[in-house]
Design a protein around this motif. Structure first.
Motif, PDB file in Angstrom:
ATOM      1  N   GLY A 130       0.808  -1.209   0.000  1.00  0.00           N
ATOM      2  CA  GLY A 130       0.000   0.000   0.000  1.00  0.00           C
ATOM      3  C   GLY A 130       0.842   1.260   0.000  1.00  0.00           C
ATOM      4  N   ASP A 131       0.161   2.397  -0.033  1.00  0.00           N
ATOM      5  CA  ASP A 131       0.813   3.699  -0.094  1.00  0.00           C
ATOM      6  C   ASP A 131       1.133   4.202   1.310  1.00  0.00           C
ATOM      7  OD1 ASP A 131       0.632   3.755  -2.845  1.00  0.00           O
ATOM      8  OD2 ASP A 131      -1.233   4.895  -2.873  1.00  0.00           O
ATOM      9  N   ILE A 132       2.348   4.700   1.482  1.00  0.00           N
ATOM     10  CA  ILE A 132       2.769   5.279   2.753  1.00  0.00           C
ATOM     11  C   ILE A 132       2.902   6.788   2.582  1.00  0.00           C
ATOM     12  CG2 ILE A 132       4.637   5.427   4.433  1.00  0.00           C
ATOM     13  CD1 ILE A 132       5.217   2.479   3.897  1.00  0.00           C
ATOM     14  N   PHE A 133       2.206   7.528   3.442  1.00  0.00           N
ATOM     15  CA  PHE A 133       2.302   8.980   3.502  1.00  0.00           C
ATOM     16  C   PHE A 133       3.124   9.304   4.759  1.00  0.00           C
ATOM     17  CE2 PHE A 133      -1.325   7.969   0.997  1.00  0.00           C
ATOM     18  CZ  PHE A 133      -1.518   9.005   0.088  1.00  0.00           C
ATOM     19  N   ALA A 134       4.411   9.576   4.597  1.00  0.00           N
ATOM     20  CA  ALA A 134       5.331   9.725   5.726  1.00  0.00           C
ATOM     21  C   ALA A 134       5.449  11.190   6.136  1.00  0.00           C
ATOM     22  CB  ALA A 134       6.697   9.172   5.358  1.00  0.00           C
ATOM     23  N   VAL A 135       5.501  11.429   7.446  1.00  0.00           N
ATOM     24  CA  VAL A 135       5.534  12.796   7.966  1.00  0.00           C
ATOM     25  C   VAL A 135       6.598  12.904   9.055  1.00  0.00           C
ATOM     26  CG1 VAL A 135       4.219  14.637   9.096  1.00  0.00           C
ATOM     27  CG2 VAL A 135       3.050  13.051   7.542  1.00  0.00           C
ATOM     28  N   THR A 136       7.404  13.955   8.980  1.00  0.00           N
ATOM     29  CA  THR A 136       8.311  14.289  10.066  1.00  0.00           C
ATOM     30  C   THR A 136       8.400  15.795  10.192  1.00  0.00           C
ATOM     31  OG1 THR A 136      10.419  13.684  11.089  1.00  0.00           O
ATOM     32  CG2 THR A 136      10.500  14.393   8.792  1.00  0.00           C
ATOM     33  N   ALA A 176      -9.266   8.897   3.828  1.00  0.00           N
ATOM     34  CA  ALA A 176     -10.016   7.741   4.334  1.00  0.00           C
ATOM     35  C   ALA A 176     -11.009   7.190   3.323  1.00  0.00           C
ATOM     36  CB  ALA A 176     -10.741   8.118   5.628  1.00  0.00           C
ATOM     37  N   LYS A 177     -11.621   8.053   2.529  1.00  0.00           N
ATOM     38  CA  LYS A 177     -12.631   7.612   1.567  1.00  0.00           C
ATOM     39  C   LYS A 177     -12.037   7.137   0.248  1.00  0.00           C
ATOM     40  CE  LYS A 177     -16.556  10.310   3.274  1.00  0.00           C
ATOM     41  NZ  LYS A 177     -17.633  11.270   2.922  1.00  0.00           N
ATOM     42  N   HIS A 178     -10.718   7.212   0.123  1.00  0.00           N
ATOM     43  CA  HIS A 178     -10.080   6.911  -1.160  1.00  0.00           C
ATOM     44  C   HIS A 178      -9.268   5.621  -1.137  1.00  0.00           C
ATOM     45  CE1 HIS A 178     -11.232  10.924  -2.636  1.00  0.00           C
ATOM     46  NE2 HIS A 178     -10.948  11.327  -1.401  1.00  0.00           N
ATOM     47  N   TYR A 179      -9.218   4.949   0.012  1.00  0.00           N
ATOM     48  CA  TYR A 179      -8.531   3.667   0.129  1.00  0.00           C
ATOM     49  C   TYR A 179      -9.432   2.678   0.857  1.00  0.00           C
ATOM     50  CZ  TYR A 179      -4.104   5.879  -1.218  1.00  0.00           C
ATOM     51  OH  TYR A 179      -3.101   6.534  -1.896  1.00  0.00           O
ATOM     52  N   ARG A 180      -9.178   1.427   0.644  1.00  0.00           N
ATOM     53  CA  ARG A 180      -9.957   0.390   1.321  1.00  0.00           C
ATOM     54  C   ARG A 180      -9.726   0.423   2.819  1.00  0.00           C
ATOM     55  NH1 ARG A 180      -8.852  -4.634   2.949  1.00  0.00           N
ATOM     56  NH2 ARG A 180      -6.798  -4.637   1.978  1.00  0.00           N
ATOM     57  N   THR A 216      -0.860  -6.693   4.032  1.00  0.00           N
ATOM     58  CA  THR A 216      -0.094  -7.173   2.882  1.00  0.00           C
ATOM     59  C   THR A 216      -0.949  -7.273   1.627  1.00  0.00           C
ATOM     60  OG1 THR A 216      -0.521  -9.457   3.573  1.00  0.00           O
ATOM     61  CG2 THR A 216       1.536  -8.433   4.330  1.00  0.00           C
ATOM     62  N   GLU A 217      -2.156  -6.702   1.670  1.00  0.00           N
ATOM     63  CA  GLU A 217      -3.057  -6.729   0.526  1.00  0.00           C
ATOM     64  C   GLU A 217      -3.177  -5.350  -0.098  1.00  0.00           C
ATOM     65  OE1 GLU A 217      -6.738  -8.211   1.966  1.00  0.00           O
ATOM     66  OE2 GLU A 217      -5.929 -10.119   2.664  1.00  0.00           O
ATOM     67  N   ALA A 218      -3.564  -5.300  -1.346  1.00  0.00           N
ATOM     68  CA  ALA A 218      -3.700  -4.033  -2.061  1.00  0.00           C
ATOM     69  C   ALA A 218      -4.841  -3.207  -1.473  1.00  0.00           C
ATOM     70  CB  ALA A 218      -3.962  -4.302  -3.540  1.00  0.00           C
ATOM     71  N   GLY A 219      -4.727  -1.887  -1.652  1.00  0.00           N
ATOM     72  CA  GLY A 219      -5.805  -1.000  -1.223  1.00  0.00           C
ATOM     73  C   GLY A 219      -5.600  -0.364   0.128  1.00  0.00           C
ATOM     74  N   ALA A 220      -4.472  -0.643   0.764  1.00  0.00           N
ATOM     75  CA  ALA A 220      -4.199  -0.060   2.075  1.00  0.00           C
ATOM     76  C   ALA A 220      -3.375   1.217   1.924  1.00  0.00           C
ATOM     77  CB  ALA A 220      -3.450  -1.048   2.960  1.00  0.00           C
ATOM     78  N   ALA A 221      -3.481   2.088   2.930  1.00  0.00           N
ATOM     79  CA  ALA A 221      -2.643   3.279   2.997  1.00  0.00           C
ATOM     80  C   ALA A 221      -2.316   3.555   4.456  1.00  0.00           C
ATOM     81  CB  ALA A 221      -3.344   4.483   2.377  1.00  0.00           C
ATOM     82  N   TYR A 222      -1.167   4.185   4.672  1.00  0.00           N
ATOM     83  CA  TYR A 222      -0.717   4.493   6.017  1.00  0.00           C
ATOM     84  C   TYR A 222      -0.279   5.946   6.082  1.00  0.00           C
ATOM     85  CZ  TYR A 222      -0.075  -0.584   5.809  1.00  0.00           C
ATOM     86  OH  TYR A 222      -0.253  -1.931   5.612  1.00  0.00           O
ATOM     87  N   ALA A 223      -0.741   6.643   7.088  1.00  0.00           N
ATOM     88  CA  ALA A 223      -0.167   7.931   7.453  1.00  0.00           C
ATOM     89  C   ALA A 223       0.845   7.623   8.546  1.00  0.00           C
ATOM     90  CB  ALA A 223      -1.245   8.881   7.945  1.00  0.00           C
ATOM     91  N   LEU A 224       2.113   7.775   8.243  1.00  0.00           N
ATOM     92  CA  LEU A 224       3.197   7.285   9.093  1.00  0.00           C
ATOM     93  C   LEU A 224       4.014   8.445   9.646  1.00  0.00           C
ATOM     94  CD1 LEU A 224       5.011   4.952  10.152  1.00  0.00           C
ATOM     95  CD2 LEU A 224       6.207   5.041   7.948  1.00  0.00           C
ATOM     96  N   THR A 245      -1.870  15.352   0.217  1.00  0.00           N
ATOM     97  CA  THR A 245      -2.956  14.570  -0.380  1.00  0.00           C
ATOM     98  C   THR A 245      -3.382  15.124  -1.736  1.00  0.00           C
ATOM     99  OG1 THR A 245      -4.616  15.860   0.848  1.00  0.00           O
ATOM    100  CG2 THR A 245      -3.795  13.843   1.880  1.00  0.00           C
ATOM    101  N   ALA A 246      -2.556  15.991  -2.320  1.00  0.00           N
ATOM    102  CA  ALA A 246      -2.883  16.593  -3.618  1.00  0.00           C
ATOM    103  C   ALA A 246      -3.149  15.521  -4.670  1.00  0.00           C
ATOM    104  CB  ALA A 246      -1.738  17.500  -4.068  1.00  0.00           C
ATOM    105  N   GLY A 247      -4.243  15.667  -5.382  1.00  0.00           N
ATOM    106  CA  GLY A 247      -4.619  14.707  -6.412  1.00  0.00           C
ATOM    107  C   GLY A 247      -5.417  13.537  -5.887  1.00  0.00           C
ATOM    108  N   ILE A 248      -5.558  13.430  -4.573  1.00  0.00           N
ATOM    109  CA  ILE A 248      -6.350  12.353  -3.961  1.00  0.00           C
ATOM    110  C   ILE A 248      -7.554  12.953  -3.246  1.00  0.00           C
ATOM    111  CG2 ILE A 248      -6.349  10.468  -2.274  1.00  0.00           C
ATOM    112  CD1 ILE A 248      -3.344  10.178  -2.794  1.00  0.00           C
ATOM    113  N   ALA A 249      -7.302  13.773  -2.227  1.00  0.00           N
ATOM    114  CA  ALA A 249      -8.390  14.446  -1.516  1.00  0.00           C
ATOM    115  C   ALA A 249      -8.881  15.636  -2.341  1.00  0.00           C
ATOM    116  CB  ALA A 249      -7.906  14.907  -0.146  1.00  0.00           C
ATOM    117  N   ASP A 250     -10.157  15.981  -2.173  1.00  0.00           N
ATOM    118  CA  ASP A 250     -10.734  17.097  -2.904  1.00  0.00           C
ATOM    119  C   ASP A 250     -11.352  18.097  -1.925  1.00  0.00           C
ATOM    120  OD1 ASP A 250     -13.151  15.950  -2.063  1.00  0.00           O
ATOM    121  OD2 ASP A 250     -13.460  14.915  -3.961  1.00  0.00           O
ATOM    122  N   GLU A 251     -12.011  19.110  -2.468  1.00  0.00           N
ATOM    123  CA  GLU A 251     -12.578  20.162  -1.623  1.00  0.00           C
ATOM    124  C   GLU A 251     -13.633  19.616  -0.668  1.00  0.00           C
ATOM    125  OE1 GLU A 251     -13.595  23.799  -3.746  1.00  0.00           O
ATOM    126  OE2 GLU A 251     -12.189  23.220  -5.334  1.00  0.00           O
TER     127      GLU A 251
END
Length: 465
Positions: A105-111, A128-132, A150-158, A286-292
């Motif tokens: 899945g996609d990892i959105f990493a923040v520091t 939250a509404k754009h991933y399983r 380990t399955e497709a469709g997951a995302a993590y804010a890390l 979240t540009a291109g994923i989240a909207d207004e």
């Protein structure tokens, strides 16, 4: 061979360096993949959990006589001694590295020095509404391995600390550096090492996202050619100079993406100007994923995380706020700037080898008094000695809250406020900043609910400590 396979092949000859949240999660994961047969625990102090470890080394010298072939390191342990003393070819790794090795899945990493947890949480809500499935994990308090998918469709804010990034940067879809200020100089050798650790978050990412409201980050942005930049201070023209595909900016009333208004800040539930920057960071990530619609859904209702300028209640016109997360002078200053005059902050704890000299300027603008508590209260008192502000020393949180309440009543004017914003860590008196904040809340609620506050409203002359 994957990291998990390498550990399994060792037959369990593994040493855990520390046994906090992250290493407990690593142990559960290794048990699940069948790699735990002959475990050792090494830690500076604390109890040894029964029935888990064949051997345990606790206290001074816990990193001597290293014989194990693999080491799972807690984030707060520097690896210098491990690299010097471990057998040649030994595997040195961590819970975050195990997660990075196995997660799909996609990892959105923040520091960053400030705002990490809020930005991480906002990202998780926006996508939250754009991933399983979406989980907020890491330094925010939940070990990443506990949410492993380990399955497709997951995302993590890390959320990642400089301790974690010192030795490993997970691969990520997007990586954000919110800003840099002095921090953790009781652990890092110097600011150069601290900045290098933070910057490492960009080493394995598809999209580098960086805040422009600090000079250090602006210099980094010139070098890394970011995908997105964000600012709550600069103009469109100034943000455009960095050549990013996405420029997110706020002007006090709205958030803009590439000059187009996408959110009305007057509707936001999050208090404080510093949270405008946090919202801009989440929008950029979240540009291109989240909207207004996502921005409105999240920003209109999210009130903030606990212990971050959290409103507790009021008594006799005095408001009580918990910002126990403020473990550095810079973080404390940002919180103080969100209040008008009349604030009585409770300061002190265990320091991070940081200077408190600049804290005086913020206090001079808004403080009606100061209460000092904890191990470094004398050091802070010395730094504030030139201020003409009533200062009280307290020996416990109960004493501190009561003293701050009295000062706020007497000197707070039209906006009397008691604020826990320690500018220090909690480790001299508490296990973590959450416990410290909870104790403050309990003391404040006791005053708020008291049917007889006469004993507290009686003023006693302050004494510097």
């Amino acid at each position: 061979m994957s990291l998990s396979e390498r550990l399994t092949a060792l037959g369990g000859d593994i040493s855990f360096i520390g046994y906090g949240k992250s290493n407990r999660a690593a142990l559960a994961y290794l048990r699940a993949i069948g790699a735990v047969n002959d475990l050792t625990l090494r830690q500076a102090g604390g109890d040894v959990p029964p029935g888990i470890f064949r051997r345990a080394f606790v206290g001074e010298g816990y990193l001597s006589n290293l014989t194990e072939r693999a080491y799972i390191i807690s984030p707060g342990v520097r690896r210098d001694a491990l690299y010097a003393g471990a057998p040649e070819g030994a595997l040195v790794t961590s819970e975050i590295e195990l997660f990075d090795d196995a997660a799909a899945g996609d990892i959105f990493a923040v520091t960053g020095s400030d705002g990490k947890s809020t930005v991480t949480t906002l990202i998780s809500l926006l996508i939250a509404k754009h991933y399983r499935r979406v989980d907020a994990v890491g330094n925010i308090g939940r070990p990443a391995l506990t949410a492993l998918c380990t399955e497709a469709g997951a995302a993590y804010a890390l959320e990642l600390s400089s301790f974690q990034l010192m030795y490993h940067a997970p691969r990520s879809y997007a990586a954000c550096l919110t800003g840099i200020s002095e921090n953790h100089l009781n652990w890092h050798l110097d600011m150069r090492e601290y900045i290098a650790a933070k910057r490492r978050i960009f080493s394995r990412t598809e999209r580098a996202v960086i805040g422009l409201d600090c000079g250090e980050c602006r210099e980094i942005a010139k070098e890394i050619h970011p995908f997105a930049v964000f600012s709550a201070e600069l103009s469109d023209a100034e943000t455009a100079r960095y050549g990013a595909e996405v420029c997110v900016r706020a002007d006090g009333e709205r958030i803009y993406i590439n000059g187009r208004a996408v959110y009305d800040l007057r509707r936001a539930a999050l208090p404080g100007g510093y949270n405008v920057k946090n919202m801009c960071a989440a929008v950029a990530m979240t540009a291109g994923i989240a909207d207004e619609g996502d921005f409105s859904r999240v920003f209109d209702s999210f009130p903030g995380l606990r212990h971050r300028r959290e409103y507790i209640g009021e008594c006799l016109g005095v408001g009580f706020y918990d910002s126990s997360i403020d473990s550095t002078p810079a973080r404390c200053e940002s919180t103080l700037e969100s209040f008008p005059r009349g604030v009585v902050p409770i300061l002190g704890g265990r320091g991070k080898n940081l200077s408190y000299d600049t804290l005086g300027r913020s206090l001079a603008k808004c403080a009606a008094g100061v209460v000092l508590i904890g191990e470094n209260r004398g050091e802070i008192a010395a730094a504030l000695s030139g201020l003409d502000i009533p200062t009280v020393a307290a020996g416990s949180m109960t004493e501190a809250v009561e003293a701050a309440f009295r000062l706020a009543l007497r000197y707070g004017g039209g906006s009397p406020t008691v604020l826990l914003s320690p500018a220090s860590t909690s480790f001299d008196m508490y296990e973590n900043f959450e416990r410290r904040g909870d104790d403050f809340r309990a003391c404040a609620i006791k005053i708020i609910k008291s049917k007889d506050t006469a004993g507290l409203t009686d003023y006693r002359p302050p004494t510097a400590g």
